[in-house]
Design a protein around this motif. Structure first.
Motif, PDB file in Angstrom:
ATOM      1  N   LEU A 284       0.997  -1.220   0.010  1.00 38.94           N
ATOM      2  CA  LEU A 284       0.033  -0.037  -0.036  1.00 38.94           C
ATOM      3  C   LEU A 284       1.062   1.352  -0.017  1.00 38.94           C
ATOM      4  O   LEU A 284       0.689   2.249  -0.653  1.00 38.94           O
ATOM      5  N   VAL A 285       1.995   1.100   0.686  1.00 37.01           N
ATOM      6  CA  VAL A 285       2.958   2.419   0.781  1.00 37.01           C
ATOM      7  C   VAL A 285       3.248   2.675  -0.769  1.00 37.01           C
ATOM      8  O   VAL A 285       3.312   3.816  -1.264  1.00 37.01           O
ATOM      9  N   ASP A 286       3.762   1.368  -1.393  1.00 38.49           N
ATOM     10  CA  ASP A 286       4.388   1.809  -2.820  1.00 38.49           C
ATOM     11  C   ASP A 286       3.227   2.143  -3.557  1.00 38.49           C
ATOM     12  O   ASP A 286       3.555   3.116  -4.644  1.00 38.49           O
TER      13      ASP A 286
ATOM     14  N   GLY B 110       0.372  12.446  -2.197  1.00 40.40           N
ATOM     15  CA  GLY B 110       1.814  12.938  -1.813  1.00 40.40           C
ATOM     16  C   GLY B 110       1.854  13.234  -0.221  1.00 40.40           C
ATOM     17  O   GLY B 110       3.103  13.589   0.096  1.00 40.40           O
ATOM     18  N   SER B 111       0.897  13.706   0.347  1.00 41.18           N
ATOM     19  CA  SER B 111       1.205  13.982   1.917  1.00 41.18           C
ATOM     20  C   SER B 111       1.214  13.066   2.548  1.00 41.18           C
ATOM     21  O   SER B 111       1.299  13.149   3.991  1.00 41.18           O
ATOM     22  N   TYR B 112       1.056  11.688   2.356  1.00 41.99           N
ATOM     23  CA  TYR B 112       0.919  10.685   3.136  1.00 41.99           C
ATOM     24  C   TYR B 112       2.615  10.180   3.761  1.00 41.99           C
ATOM     25  O   TYR B 112       3.316  10.323   2.654  1.00 41.99           O
ATOM     26  N   ALA B 113       2.838  10.168   4.823  1.00 42.88           N
ATOM     27  CA  ALA B 113       4.064   9.835   5.332  1.00 42.88           C
ATOM     28  C   ALA B 113       4.222   8.611   6.113  1.00 42.88           C
ATOM     29  O   ALA B 113       3.332   8.306   7.097  1.00 42.88           O
ATOM     30  N   SER B 114       4.636   7.780   5.533  1.00 45.48           N
ATOM     31  CA  SER B 114       4.923   6.137   6.061  1.00 45.48           C
ATOM     32  C   SER B 114       5.391   6.311   7.410  1.00 45.48           C
ATOM     33  O   SER B 114       5.233   5.196   8.134  1.00 45.48           O
ATOM     34  N   THR B 115       6.321   7.221   7.608  1.00 43.30           N
ATOM     35  CA  THR B 115       6.899   7.242   9.110  1.00 43.30           C
ATOM     36  C   THR B 115       5.740   7.528  10.138  1.00 43.30           C
ATOM     37  O   THR B 115       6.088   7.460  11.380  1.00 43.30           O
TER      38      THR B 115
END
Length: 201
Positions: A11-13, A67-72
């Motif tokens: 999902l991150v990718d 683009g605003s999603y931050a996986s951290t």
């Protein structure tokens, strides 16, 4: 600490690709998550048709804001659920004092926008979301005068003469703005359809 699983990484990718306007990634993301997210919307809204509508709006936001999603900071599903939840809460706040609307939702009498039937399958909802995204993008490319003219003509229902009076321009100018805006929209949407057809080959 965030859980790093193969499912999360996929999902991150996909979100990273969606941020670069990858239509195939958007389709895969929708197929993988829409059923769960629909359940989230339904828990808040208690109406299948309204949950369908909110899910469609949420995925438009996902396309625009991937683009605003931050996986951290959060897992992809946590972020996606927050988008759906915020949309659902906005909807509830908007209508909480309108009991007649609430009664209609409970009775399932609200018609679906954009010709989407109640209980539409995921493919229909995905197509509707994709079309809405394309329309928003094409509208954003119009000149400010064309965009304003079309909004007043089609959303506010102003005639050409009313439009000219509202904008304080000659009647011929108002007509030209609407005509040119519609022509640019048509060409932009045709180009979008052609690009999708090319991707499908």
């Amino acid at each position: 600490m965030l859980t790093h699983t193969p499912e999360n990484q996929r999902l991150v990718d996909l979100l990273a690709r969606v941020a670069h306007e990858d239509h195939e990634a958007f389709k895969q993301l929708y197929q993988l998550t829409s059923a769960h997210l629909y359940g989230v919307a339904l828990r808040y809204l208690r109406s299948r048709s309204t949950a369908d509508e909110i899910l469609q709006e949420a995925f438009i936001n996902v396309w625009q804001q991937a683009g605003s999603y931050a996986s951290t900071l959060s897992t992809p599903m946590t972020w996606l659920i927050s988008v759906v939840r915020n949309k659902a809460l906005d909807h509830l706040r908007k209508f909480k004092n309108e009991s007649e609307h609430t009664d209609s939702y409970d009775d399932g009498e609200i018609s679906r926008p954009d010709g989407i039937a109640e209980h539409a399958d995921p493919h229909e909802l995905f197509d509707a979301a994709t079309e809405a995204i394309a329309l928003n993008r094409c509208v954003a490319q119009l000149d400010a005068t064309q965009r304003q003219s079309l909004a007043l003509a089609f959303y506010n229902g102003l005639s050409h003469s009313e439009l000219a009076e509202h904008l304080r321009v000659p009647l011929g100018t108002a007509k030209a703005w609407v005509r040119r805006g519609l022509e640019r929209l048509r060409k932009c949407l045709e180009s979008h359809q052609q690009s999708l057809a090319g991707e499908a080959r």
